[in-house]
Design a protein around this motif. Structure first.
Motif, PDB file in Angstrom:
ATOM      1  N   ARG A 208       0.864  -1.247  -0.225  1.00 53.92           N
ATOM      2  CA  ARG A 208      -0.060   0.228  -0.028  1.00 53.92           C
ATOM      3  C   ARG A 208       1.001   1.393   0.151  1.00 53.92           C
ATOM      4  O   ARG A 208       1.834   1.125   0.573  1.00 53.92           O
ATOM      5  N   LEU A 209       0.362   2.411  -0.590  1.00 52.07           N
ATOM      6  CA  LEU A 209       1.211   3.544  -0.711  1.00 52.07           C
ATOM      7  C   LEU A 209       0.764   4.059   0.485  1.00 52.07           C
ATOM      8  O   LEU A 209      -0.344   4.477   1.164  1.00 52.07           O
ATOM      9  N   SER A 210       2.020   4.797   1.389  1.00 47.50           N
ATOM     10  CA  SER A 210       2.002   5.276   2.651  1.00 47.50           C
ATOM     11  C   SER A 210       1.784   6.684   2.509  1.00 47.50           C
ATOM     12  O   SER A 210       2.527   7.485   1.652  1.00 47.50           O
ATOM     13  N   VAL A 211       0.609   7.596   2.701  1.00 42.89           N
ATOM     14  CA  VAL A 211       0.492   8.816   2.572  1.00 42.89           C
ATOM     15  C   VAL A 211       0.412   9.535   3.915  1.00 42.89           C
ATOM     16  O   VAL A 211      -0.186   9.209   4.945  1.00 42.89           O
ATOM     17  N   GLY A 212       0.575  10.888   3.886  1.00 40.27           N
ATOM     18  CA  GLY A 212       0.118  11.891   5.052  1.00 40.27           C
ATOM     19  C   GLY A 212      -0.864  12.957   4.281  1.00 40.27           C
ATOM     20  O   GLY A 212      -1.059  12.879   2.969  1.00 40.27           O
ATOM     21  N   MET A 213      -1.611  13.782   5.167  1.00 37.67           N
ATOM     22  CA  MET A 213      -2.441  14.518   4.650  1.00 37.67           C
ATOM     23  C   MET A 213      -2.366  15.867   5.202  1.00 37.67           C
ATOM     24  O   MET A 213      -1.951  15.903   6.474  1.00 37.67           O
ATOM     25  N   VAL A 214      -2.383  16.950   4.501  1.00 40.65           N
ATOM     26  CA  VAL A 214      -2.302  18.334   4.994  1.00 40.65           C
ATOM     27  C   VAL A 214      -3.473  19.147   4.776  1.00 40.65           C
ATOM     28  O   VAL A 214      -3.797  19.078   3.401  1.00 40.65           O
ATOM     29  N   GLY A 215      -4.046  19.648   5.946  1.00 40.23           N
ATOM     30  CA  GLY A 215      -5.420  19.980   5.800  1.00 40.23           C
ATOM     31  C   GLY A 215      -6.612  19.105   5.978  1.00 40.23           C
ATOM     32  O   GLY A 215      -6.187  17.832   6.144  1.00 40.23           O
ATOM     33  N   GLY A 216      -7.867  19.316   5.761  1.00 46.71           N
ATOM     34  CA  GLY A 216      -8.922  18.048   5.984  1.00 46.71           C
ATOM     35  C   GLY A 216      -9.237  17.740   7.303  1.00 46.71           C
ATOM     36  O   GLY A 216      -9.836  16.611   7.403  1.00 46.71           O
ATOM     37  N   GLY A 217      -9.119  18.628   8.323  1.00 53.73           N
ATOM     38  CA  GLY A 217      -9.333  18.498   9.698  1.00 53.73           C
ATOM     39  C   GLY A 217     -10.874  18.532  10.115  1.00 53.73           C
ATOM     40  O   GLY A 217     -11.736  18.686   8.878  1.00 53.73           O
ATOM     41  N   ARG A 218     -11.322  18.391  11.044  1.00 53.72           N
ATOM     42  CA  ARG A 218     -12.627  18.278  11.497  1.00 53.72           C
ATOM     43  C   ARG A 218     -13.385  19.705  10.945  1.00 53.72           C
ATOM     44  O   ARG A 218     -12.922  20.716  10.887  1.00 53.72           O
TER      45      ARG A 218
ATOM     46  N   SER B   4      -4.600  20.387  10.593  1.00 50.46           N
ATOM     47  CA  SER B   4      -5.226  21.996  11.083  1.00 50.46           C
ATOM     48  C   SER B   4      -4.068  22.701  11.573  1.00 50.46           C
ATOM     49  O   SER B   4      -3.097  22.092  12.148  1.00 50.46           O
ATOM     50  N   SER B   5      -4.108  23.950  11.220  1.00 50.15           N
ATOM     51  CA  SER B   5      -3.060  24.741  11.716  1.00 50.15           C
ATOM     52  C   SER B   5      -3.326  25.018  13.155  1.00 50.15           C
ATOM     53  O   SER B   5      -2.265  25.617  13.885  1.00 50.15           O
ATOM     54  N   ASP B   6      -4.318  24.677  13.680  1.00 44.17           N
ATOM     55  CA  ASP B   6      -4.801  24.834  15.231  1.00 44.17           C
ATOM     56  C   ASP B   6      -4.290  23.487  15.758  1.00 44.17           C
ATOM     57  O   ASP B   6      -4.778  22.649  15.594  1.00 44.17           O
ATOM     58  N   PRO B   7      -3.168  23.678  16.827  1.00 43.29           N
ATOM     59  CA  PRO B   7      -2.751  22.281  17.405  1.00 43.29           C
ATOM     60  C   PRO B   7      -3.786  21.435  17.878  1.00 43.29           C
ATOM     61  O   PRO B   7      -3.587  20.017  17.809  1.00 43.29           O
ATOM     62  N   GLU B   8      -4.752  21.906  18.591  1.00 40.99           N
ATOM     63  CA  GLU B   8      -5.625  21.062  19.290  1.00 40.99           C
ATOM     64  C   GLU B   8      -6.543  20.398  18.483  1.00 40.99           C
ATOM     65  O   GLU B   8      -6.954  19.371  18.331  1.00 40.99           O
TER      66      GLU B   8
END
Length: 394
Positions: A13-23, A49-53
């Motif tokens: 499987r291709l291992s990916v990360g995501m930037v953006g797309g939070g709740r 998210s740019s908000d750590p929490e």
């Protein structure tokens, strides 16, 4: 992680990360649904998210381990590049103005990129991303995902096979009504950033949906835009960017056409369509009836070609998941895009040669840059009173 493919072989499987797309984000969840459908991709890291929490809570909600949840995309690129099990590709689903800096950070870290449209908000950024992708020998795909519909692929094959004859005109349209009222001024999140020049770019309607219509109108016949004459306007008073665009196009090869985009047309929830006319026949496809392709040979009755039906082409059969009349829709088409993108990136990273015909089905960084050039040329033309403006990238 390894999975068995349809032919019985094993494939990592291709291992990916995501930037953006939070709740509370819209498109990130759609991407995650699409990438899960074929079980060929593992989402293992994110700066959601740019908000750590919110980033931490969003990661926990979708099963990303705490140590691979980041509040900053730069930290994520650096940390993942240093891990022996680091991500192979990043999925970027942020507002438009962040696409270029995030993609740059991951390309420089040696990580392949899957980026939402538009590629960037400026032509200079697009040019820089094309150059950096080439210099770092990475794969960069842009999720102009409507190319994943089986009947869109069939239309492309039919044009290439000469079923329409010499192509005379190509028209793309994307019409919606969700911005008919000033919901951006009332604080609606999705509307507010999409109509903000600082985050959306030079055009709202073209960057948001017009690039999809332009991409399909380019993809099916294999054309590029030579020049455009554009009229952009804002139907809602005091809106900061345009919400309607009428663009005439001169395509390579001599064909003419139009791109129409509107987000203030009551009665149209999400109406994407493309029409291609040759000197022998015409083709029409609509996202509201994605399983069908209207084919009209001159002098004969129009016939409706059905996905999975007797007239299916090889590529349409390859990406169809179900028999005819077992409906497939938006998520399946998006998943087709992700399946092909994963294959391309995996193959490239393994050192094997990527099949050129397969790669041509998946919009890449150059296709994304062509979309940015189209938007920039349309904006320039509009400022010049509709003057014909060069629109070809490169």
């Amino acid at each position: 992680m390894v999975d068995a493919t349809a032919d019985g072989t094993s494939r990592k499987r291709l291992s990916v990360g995501m930037v953006g797309g939070g709740r509370n984000a819209f498109i990130g969840a759609v991407h995650r649904l699409a990438m899960r459908l074929d079980d060929q991709i593992s989402l293992v890291a994110g700066a959601l998210s740019s908000d750590p929490e919110n980033a931490a809570a969003s990661a926990a909600e979708i099963g990303i381990a705490p140590e691979r949840s980041y509040a900053d995309y730069r930290a994520m690129a650096k940390a993942e590049a240093a891990r022996p099990d680091g991500i192979e590709a990043v999925v970027i689903v942020t507002p438009n103005h962040l696409h270029a800096p995030i993609a740059t950070a991951f390309l420089e870290a040696g990580i392949d990129v899957i980026c939402d449209k538009p590629l960037s908000t400026t032509l200079a950024e697009a040019e820089a991303l094309v150059a950096l992708t080439k210099a770092r020998k990475r794969r960069f795909v842009v999720t102009l995902n409507n190319t994943g519909y089986a009947m869109v692929r069939q239309a492309r094959e039919m044009v290439a096979a000469g079923a329409l004859g010499r192509i005379v005109s190509v028209h793309g349209a994307y019409i919606q009504d969700w911005l008919t009222k000033p919901i951006d001024a009332e604080g609606q999140k999705q509307a507010e950033w999409r109509t903000d020049p600082a985050r959306a770019g030079q055009s709202a309607v073209l960057a948001d949906i017009g690039v999809h219509a332009f991409n399909l109108a380019s993809f099916i016949p294999g054309f590029e835009a030579e020049a455009v004459s554009a009229d952009l306007f804002t139907a809602v008073p005091r809106r900061r960017l345009d919400d309607n665009a009428h663009v005439m196009v001169r395509w390579t090869g001599g064909a003419r056409g139009t791109i129409l985009a509107s987000q203030t047309s009551p009665g149209h929830y999400n109406d994407l369509s493309v029409r291609v006319y040759g000197d022998k026949a015409g083709l029409e496809w609509s996202g509201t009836r994605p399983e069908e392709l209207r084919f009209s040979p001159y002098g004969e009755e129009t016939r409706t070609l059905v996905r999975g039906g007797h007239g299916s082409t090889a590529e349409a059969r390859r990406i169809s998941r179900m028999p005819a009349a077992h409906p497939e829709g938006y998520i399946e088409a998006f998943a087709n895009f992700y399946r092909d993108a994963a294959d391309i990136i995996r193959t490239h990273r393994s050192g094997e040669a990527v099949d050129a015909a397969r790669a041509a089905q998946v919009p890449d960084v150059v296709d994304g840059a062509r979309g940015v050039k189209f938007v920039a040329a349309a904006v320039e033309s509009n400022k010049a009173g509709g003057a014909w403006t060069p629109a070809r990238f490169g």
